[in-house]
Scaffold this motif. Structure first.
Motif, short mmCIF file in Angstrom:
data_model
loop_
_atom_site.label_atom_id
_atom_site.label_comp_id
_atom_site.label_asym_id
_atom_site.label_seq_id
_atom_site.Cartn_x
_atom_site.Cartn_y
_atom_site.Cartn_z
N LEU A 112 0.84 -1.31 -0.09
CA LEU A 112 0.09 -0.07 -0.05
C LEU A 112 0.78 1.52 -0.01
O LEU A 112 1.71 1.47 0.78
N THR A 113 0.49 2.09 -0.76
CA THR A 113 1.46 3.25 -0.96
C THR A 113 1.87 4.30 0.04
O THR A 113 2.76 4.99 0.02
N TRP A 114 0.70 4.05 0.94
CA TRP A 114 0.92 5.21 2.14
C TRP A 114 1.59 4.32 3.46
O TRP A 114 1.76 4.99 4.38
N SER A 115 1.70 2.92 3.21
CA SER A 115 2.28 2.26 4.47
C SER A 115 3.71 2.64 4.36
O SER A 115 4.56 2.95 3.70
N PHE A 116 3.83 2.89 5.92
CA PHE A 116 5.13 3.21 6.58
C PHE A 116 5.24 2.63 8.08
O PHE A 116 5.12 3.45 8.89
N PRO A 117 5.38 1.31 7.99
CA PRO A 117 5.37 0.77 9.58
C PRO A 117 6.37 1.38 10.34
O PRO A 117 5.99 1.28 11.65
#
Length: 846
Positions: free
Chosen positions: A140-145
């Motif tokens: 997902l392009t907004w994913s930044f865990p």
């Protein structure tokens, strides 16, 4: 501006800057703060600019903002444009697949796939269409865990894009249909226009925010093909010191040459001490720079693979150059790009982190060796390169081998190539050698390909015989042309886009149109002269039938000749094949003109180097005519404009030393021949006028030697006159010091004079030049003619008198300014010639 050198006068784009509402660069590193501030303050600045431009245009709609193109991430500008009634389109700098995923966010929330903050509720793959590969939840392009606060900012950003996309129905994407056909099919309004690569002509204007290290190319050239590992992780990737050390050790231990881009801010704590000792250890096989000219680097044959963060620009540049990719994504769409690179297109491999989240030196070495050793990856990369570089169409352009014909068709070829179409220009071998020598076309930076065919003649002396040249070309070149088209088809291996899809031929080389028709290829005629001269030629049969001319083109009456009630009448002296000085030449010219009539039947479209407003009546009586002029060389192409002569580069500096509107520019084209007596009279007239002059005197301009006179003349005028063998004419005529243009009235010279608002003094030689003089003096009233005495000589007195008259005429000056504005408007946004060119480009692509 600092990094791209666009302030040297050669850039065709204007730049404006707005405040972003923040005070420090430190604040700008806070993504949430930056986005909020820009969205709050910049819409107002944009609206003010649009209103200011409208006010300054003084009602001229062509100077107002008529279209807005906006990165969807800055989509608030689309909202401003909509509110102000301006046409608009969105631009998406990433993959179409990333855009499709973003635009499906509302459906993903409704379907329970993600929550209202964008967090995946399942670890399953995520389908958004049966026609697309499923997305991994990690992609997902907004994913930044690594930082959920940043992830929330990203997701809010994505939701804003969804909202802003509703203010446009078109989205230009930096991708190409063949790469993402399925995704293009499910995204209404998407227009893939990539890969958007900086052409070699624009290498210093490609938009980098960093100063590029210019030593990279030379360093790469010192290494054998497919040997260098290129390593670059974009402009935002941040590494921990531990990760940086592992990457460095992995590159050091692989034992291959590498080029590594290390930004000063690439680690979250300083690593200066390690970095210094590392550089010392790898000095014999490694090079570390702060920023690289990446497109140049990836195009170098020595580059073997690209270790990348998988940013979309980097991905496209790698694909377009057929370079295998090693993937270490950082954030945003980069994980999604990695999945396509590794799992869909299979042009690279990913590097995997260990249990501590670190990519070890062993992993780096292992994966580099794996990607370099994979024949499958190399084959897929080559296929992607061919797909990305594949032109929309392949056009073949064939001029007649004379200066006045080669130059405008080469300019048109550049216009066509600027639309992403592959163009090949065919010249005779003798002209090809002249063009290459005079135009710096062999430096690898030209977007046009050139081929050369024999003309069937042995010597340049033979080529001066018009009858022999035309006969020989018409006899031998059709066969060479057909062989070449068949050879290109064979080499294309069935790829229709690589084959010759369209032929544009000068109507004086119309045999090429006949070949194209026989081979089933679309085609168009090109006419490098005025539409009025083409109209006259195409009416030859009617003129013979009406008893106006005989079968050899000789006027049977001295009356004015009318071919249409909508056109000014032609004088019998203005027939374009007339050459009373030599009736043998006249017969050749008339036979040539009659051949043009025949060849015109092989095309229904005729591109002309003119503009509708200049010759509206003539355009109205020729079905299929498309005026696309004036075809002027842009400042970026000044050394590639198609001259057959080496231009004297000292002209501009000399002109700079003279006040505005003071210099007489004198040039009589590439074929005019004077008797010694006429040459002397012209020289004395220029000498005695007492004004600075720039005179182009070809070595072959007189039919007998004038060396002794010429040398003493040069000595006498050395303080106010400059004599050269050939001039960069467009530059000269655009110079503010030029007051008038003493010309042979060739059509290229006429258009260049009109386009720069320079009054003309007319001394035609042959073909269409007398007709052009009539339009210049009697119709457009932008110049005067010089008249010969009873012996056929234009005297020094006549030269002086007419120069003074043309310079003193306020009417001529006003008409010249009007013509200049009309010419420039026709090739500007919304202008008649630009619209015709765009329509023709669509015809080629259809």
């Amino acid at each position: 501006m600092a990094a791209n050198q666009p302030d040297d006068g050669s850039n065709r784009i204007n730049f404006v800057a707005f405040p972003d509402g923040l005070e420090t660069d430190e604040e700008r590193k806070d993504w949430a703060k930056l986005l909020e501030s820009i969205s709050r303050v910049m819409p107002g600045h944009l609206q003010e600019l649009i209103e200011k431009v409208k006010q300054q245009s003084k009602g001229n709609e062509d100077k107002q903002i008529s279209f807005v193109m906006v990165d969807l991430i800055a989509g608030w500008a689309l909202e401003v444009a909509e509110r102000m009634g301006i046409k608009r389109a969105g631009f998406w700098a990433a993959s179409v697949s990333a855009l499709a995923l973003t635009l499906h966010i509302p459906k993903l929330i409704e379907g329970g796939v993600i929550d209202n903050e964008g967090i995946a509720l399942k670890s399953d793959v995520i389908p958004i269409s049966k026609d697309l590969p499923s997305y991994k939840s990690d992609d997902l392009t907004w994913s930044f865990p690594e930082d959920l606060t940043v992830q929330k900012v990203f997701f809010k950003w994505m939701l804003a894009i969804v909202h802003n996309s509703t203010h446009s129905t078109s989205y230009l994407c930096n991708s190409f249909h063949e790469l993402e056909a399925s995704t293009c099919g499910i995204t209404p309004g998407v227009l893939p226009v990539g890969p958007l690569l900086a052409s070699t002509r624009l290498l210093h204007q490609r938009g980098s925010l960093w100063n590029e290290d210019s030593t990279c190319s030379n360093w790469l050239d010192q290494h054998p093909p497919q040997s260098v590992i290129y390593v670059a992780f974009g402009s935002t990737t941040i590494f921990s010191p531990e990760q940086f050390y592992e990457l460095a050790h992995g590159l050091e231990q692989i034992g291959r040459p590498f080029l590594w881009v290390v930004r000063p801010d690439m680690t979250d704590v300083p690593v200066n001490k390690f970095h210094g000792t590392f550089l010392q250890r790898v000095k014999n096989h490694g090079k570390v720079v702060q920023w690289a000219p990446q497109e140049e680097v990836l195009a170098r044959p020595s580059v073997a693979c690209f270790f990348t963060h998988c940013g979309w620009n980097s991905t496209m540049e790698g694909l377009s150059n057929g370079v295998p990719l090693l993937c270490r994504p950082y954030f945003a769409d980069q994980r999604l790009n990695r999945s396509f690179i590794c799992d869909v297109w299979r042009v690279g491999l990913g590097v995997d982190a260990d249990e501590n989240g670190v990519i070890t030196r062993h992993e780096v070495r292992t994966k580099i060796l794996a990607v370099l050793g994979s024949d499958e990856i190399k084959a897929n990369c080559q296929r992607m390169k061919e797909m990305a570089r594949k032109s929309l169409k392949h056009v073949l352009c064939i001029p007649f081998p004379l200066q006045g014909h080669v130059t405008p068709l080469l300019k048109l070829s550049h216009c066509i190539a600027d639309h992403g179409i592959k163009v090949t220009v065919v010249n005779t071998e003798s002209v090809h050698a002249q063009v290459m020598a005079a135009n710096q076309l062999d430096d690898g930076s030209n977007p046009i390909d050139f081929v050369a065919f024999p003309d069937g003649l042995e010597t340049d002396e033979e080529r001066k015989d018009w009858a022999k040249l035309v006969e020989s070309i018409s006899r031998v070149m059709p066969g060479y042309l057909q062989e070449f088209i068949e050879k290109v088809k064979q080499q294309s291996k069935g790829n229709e886009d690589e084959q010759i899809n369209f032929v544009i031929a000068d109507l004086t080389a119309g045999w090429a149109l006949e070949v194209a028709e026989r081979m089933g290829i679309k085609r168009a005629g090109f006419w490098p002269a005025s539409v009025s001269s083409l109209a006259l030629i195409l009416h030859i049969r009617k003129l013979i039938e009406g008893g106006v001319i005989d079968n050899e083109g000789i006027a049977l009456k001295n009356d004015a000749i009318s071919i249409s009630k909508d056109l000014p009448s032609y004088k019998s002296d203005d027939l374009t094949w007339t050459f009373p000085e030599d009736l043998t030449v006249q017969k050749v010219l008339f036979k040539w003109a009659s051949t043009i009539v025949h060849h015109s039947t092989y095309s229904t479209s005729y591109l002309c180097n003119s503009f509708h407003e200049l010759e509206a009546s003539a355009c109205g009586i020729i079905p299929g005519v498309l005026p696309v002029g004036p075809l002027l060389a842009s400042t970026r192409l000044l050394h590639r404009r198609g001259s057959l002569w080496n231009e004297d580069s000292t002209c501009s500096n000399w002109l700079d030393q003279h006040p505005p509107r003071s210099v007489i520019y004198v040039a009589f084209g590439s074929t005019t021949i004077f008797s010694p007596e006429q040459f002397y009279e012209l020289a004395h007239g220029l000498e005695q006028i007492g004004r600075p002059f720039l005179w182009v005197v070809r070595p072959d301009m007189t039919d007998a030697p004038v060396n002794k006179f010429h040398d003493t003349f040069l000595q006498r005028v050395r303080n106010h006159g400059k004599v050269i063998q050939w001039a960069p004419q467009e530059e000269v005529l655009a110079h503010p010091s030029v007051a008038c243009f003493f010309t042979h009235c060739g059509w290229n010279s006429t258009l260049e004079g009109l386009s720069n608002g320079v009054p003309l003094l007319c001394r035609p030689y042959f073909t269409d030049q007398r007709l052009n003089r009539s339009f210049i003096c009697d119709v457009w009233r932008v110049g005067l003619g010089v008249d010969a005495d009873e012996n056929g000589v234009i005297t020094r007195h006549e030269v002086r008198t007419k120069i003074q008259a043309v310079l003193g005429s306020d009417e001529i000056k006003a008409n010249c300014q009007r013509m200049k504005e009309m010419a420039r408007k026709s090739v500007s946004e919304g202008g008649s010639s630009l619209k015709n060119l765009e329509s023709f480009i669509e015809l080629i692509k259809a």
